[in-house]
Scaffold this motif. Sequence first.
Motif, PDB file in Angstrom:
ATOM      1  N   GLY A 211     -24.057 -81.748  -7.617  1.00 27.90           N
ATOM      2  CA  GLY A 211     -22.798 -81.642  -7.015  1.00 27.90           C
ATOM      3  C   GLY A 211     -22.728 -81.553  -5.412  1.00 27.90           C
ATOM      4  N   SER A 212     -21.938 -82.062  -4.886  1.00 23.01           N
ATOM      5  CA  SER A 212     -21.543 -81.904  -3.444  1.00 23.01           C
ATOM      6  C   SER A 212     -20.493 -81.070  -3.119  1.00 23.01           C
ATOM      7  N   ALA A 213     -19.762 -80.545  -3.759  1.00 27.27           N
ATOM      8  CA  ALA A 213     -18.755 -79.495  -3.359  1.00 27.27           C
ATOM      9  C   ALA A 213     -19.293 -77.980  -3.307  1.00 27.27           C
ATOM     10  N   ALA A 214     -18.537 -77.388  -2.410  1.00 24.85           N
ATOM     11  CA  ALA A 214     -19.065 -76.038  -2.304  1.00 24.85           C
ATOM     12  C   ALA A 214     -18.388 -75.260  -3.608  1.00 24.85           C
ATOM     13  N   ALA A 215     -19.436 -74.192  -3.921  1.00 25.80           N
ATOM     14  CA  ALA A 215     -19.074 -73.332  -5.020  1.00 25.80           C
ATOM     15  C   ALA A 215     -17.887 -72.714  -5.108  1.00 25.80           C
ATOM     16  N   PRO A 216     -16.972 -72.434  -6.049  1.00 23.89           N
ATOM     17  CA  PRO A 216     -16.109 -71.972  -6.035  1.00 23.89           C
ATOM     18  C   PRO A 216     -16.045 -70.546  -6.089  1.00 23.89           C
ATOM     19  N   GLY A 217     -15.100 -69.635  -5.394  1.00 26.38           N
ATOM     20  CA  GLY A 217     -14.997 -68.090  -5.623  1.00 26.38           C
ATOM     21  C   GLY A 217     -15.935 -67.414  -5.052  1.00 26.38           C
ATOM     22  N   GLY A 218     -16.572 -67.777  -3.900  1.00 28.21           N
ATOM     23  CA  GLY A 218     -17.498 -67.080  -3.051  1.00 28.21           C
ATOM     24  C   GLY A 218     -18.790 -67.062  -3.701  1.00 28.21           C
ATOM     25  N   LYS A 219     -19.098 -67.846  -4.786  1.00 25.70           N
ATOM     26  CA  LYS A 219     -20.393 -67.819  -5.341  1.00 25.70           C
ATOM     27  C   LYS A 219     -21.426 -68.658  -4.511  1.00 25.70           C
ATOM     28  N   VAL A 220     -22.719 -67.907  -4.654  1.00 22.93           N
ATOM     29  CA  VAL A 220     -23.835 -68.447  -3.780  1.00 22.93           C
ATOM     30  C   VAL A 220     -24.674 -69.370  -4.588  1.00 22.93           C
TER      31      VAL A 220
ATOM     32  N   GLN B 235     -32.352 -63.163  -7.244  1.00 24.11           N
ATOM     33  CA  GLN B 235     -32.413 -61.538  -7.750  1.00 24.11           C
ATOM     34  C   GLN B 235     -32.252 -60.462  -6.783  1.00 24.11           C
ATOM     35  N   ALA B 236     -32.687 -60.969  -5.521  1.00 30.32           N
ATOM     36  CA  ALA B 236     -32.414 -59.634  -4.428  1.00 30.32           C
ATOM     37  C   ALA B 236     -30.793 -59.884  -4.249  1.00 30.32           C
ATOM     38  N   LEU B 237     -30.230 -60.896  -4.134  1.00 27.08           N
ATOM     39  CA  LEU B 237     -28.760 -61.126  -3.853  1.00 27.08           C
ATOM     40  C   LEU B 237     -28.024 -60.533  -4.833  1.00 27.08           C
ATOM     41  N   GLU B 238     -28.453 -60.759  -6.341  1.00 29.75           N
ATOM     42  CA  GLU B 238     -27.813 -60.241  -7.525  1.00 29.75           C
ATOM     43  C   GLU B 238     -27.849 -58.745  -7.288  1.00 29.75           C
ATOM     44  N   ALA B 239     -28.860 -57.969  -6.886  1.00 30.37           N
ATOM     45  CA  ALA B 239     -28.909 -56.592  -6.898  1.00 30.37           C
ATOM     46  C   ALA B 239     -28.018 -56.170  -5.937  1.00 30.37           C
ATOM     47  N   LYS B 240     -27.644 -57.033  -4.985  1.00 30.11           N
ATOM     48  CA  LYS B 240     -26.775 -56.418  -3.840  1.00 30.11           C
ATOM     49  C   LYS B 240     -25.341 -56.825  -4.178  1.00 30.11           C
ATOM     50  N   GLY B 241     -25.102 -57.173  -5.523  1.00 27.49           N
ATOM     51  CA  GLY B 241     -23.607 -57.496  -6.131  1.00 27.49           C
ATOM     52  C   GLY B 241     -23.168 -58.964  -5.569  1.00 27.49           C
ATOM     53  N   VAL B 242     -24.129 -59.737  -5.428  1.00 31.25           N
ATOM     54  CA  VAL B 242     -23.602 -61.076  -5.042  1.00 31.25           C
ATOM     55  C   VAL B 242     -23.405 -61.993  -6.090  1.00 31.25           C
TER      56      VAL B 242
ATOM     57  N   VAL C   5     -25.474 -61.514   2.376  1.00 29.72           N
ATOM     58  CA  VAL C   5     -26.370 -62.507   2.038  1.00 29.72           C
ATOM     59  C   VAL C   5     -27.408 -62.528   3.062  1.00 29.72           C
ATOM     60  N   ARG C   6     -26.972 -62.507   4.371  1.00 30.52           N
ATOM     61  CA  ARG C   6     -27.758 -62.678   5.469  1.00 30.52           C
ATOM     62  C   ARG C   6     -28.961 -61.516   5.505  1.00 30.52           C
ATOM     63  N   THR C   7     -28.308 -60.235   5.444  1.00 28.01           N
ATOM     64  CA  THR C   7     -28.991 -59.168   5.287  1.00 28.01           C
ATOM     65  C   THR C   7     -29.949 -58.984   4.273  1.00 28.01           C
ATOM     66  N   THR C   8     -29.737 -59.303   3.236  1.00 23.42           N
ATOM     67  CA  THR C   8     -30.516 -59.124   1.908  1.00 23.42           C
ATOM     68  C   THR C   8     -31.489 -60.325   2.184  1.00 23.42           C
ATOM     69  N   LEU C   9     -31.392 -61.549   2.497  1.00 20.31           N
ATOM     70  CA  LEU C   9     -32.412 -62.431   2.602  1.00 20.31           C
ATOM     71  C   LEU C   9     -33.269 -62.185   3.743  1.00 20.31           C
ATOM     72  N   ASN C  10     -32.945 -61.700   4.990  1.00 15.12           N
ATOM     73  CA  ASN C  10     -33.817 -61.327   5.874  1.00 15.12           C
ATOM     74  C   ASN C  10     -34.636 -60.236   5.453  1.00 15.12           C
TER      75      ASN C  10
END
Length: 306
Positions: A39-48, A67-74, A262-267
């Motif tokens: 799919g080429s459209a951005a994910a809805p609702g702020g989903k990563v 899993q790291a992102l999910e642990a931060k509530g993403v 997201v940035r802080t978690t991935l870094n």
Amino acid sequence: MKRLFRTAAVVLSAALTLTACGGGGDPLTSASASPAGSGSAAAPGGKVVVGSANFPENVLLAEIYSQALEAKGVQVEKKLNIGSREVLFDQAKSGGLTVLPEYIGSLLAFVDKTTTAKTKDDVVAGLKEKLPAELEVLEPAAAEDNNSLTVTKATATKDGLTTIEDLVKVAKNYAVGGPPEFQSRQEKNFKDTYGLEFKEWKKTGDATADAIKDGTVQVGNVFTTDPKIVLNDLVSLQDTKNAFAADNIAPLVNKAGVNDTVRTTLNAVSAKLDTAGLLALMKRVAIDKDDAATVAKDWLTQNNLL
């Protein structure tokens, strides 16, 4: 980062011993493109949306990111095993994918065919200049999936080898092995960079790690996250003069789809991930056949990221 896996040991070795950016190959380009997650459209609702190429190491990295992102509530949606960089890159640019595990040297070579950058800093600078405005590479990890010149621990101890430069004193007595194109791509590079001249070049291909172990060659081109480095008790020599371009692992993100969390978690993930650690994880995934999601969770827990 060109790896298809037939069996845990054989295929991983075959795929990981293909050369990356510095050696003329690329960890993503030979993975077959599949329509999954196209799919080429951005994910809805702020989903990563976290995507991956279709080889085990990239899937593992995507699991770690997810899993790291999910642990931060993403809120995370995973689209794994998609295909080659040609497919993934376009999806990330369009917003269909938000986060991808990437290899910085190979990525720069993809977006800039004329690049001569080799150090991590130069590669990152090149990406900042050449990536499209929609995309950004976050902090690279210390971990690299890169070319190496590798020897047995016994050879390293006997001849006092720690770096590729140390080979200069013994290379004329050594046979070196690698893929069929290894000599044509690297002989001049090694001579110009280190003054290396080997006694003989052998086309050991997928069996390079085994050829080093059994003495067919004394040194060979093995990828730094190939589990056979551990299984065969091998040592990858430090490339202190950057004969091979840096190929550190880093998250490639669509800027519009990520926030500070997201940035802080991935870094934070990148800050903990090193080559030795990734090598150990890949042994579990590729040799022991542990589930990638389980291996990712274990690593994140051990590093206080869950």
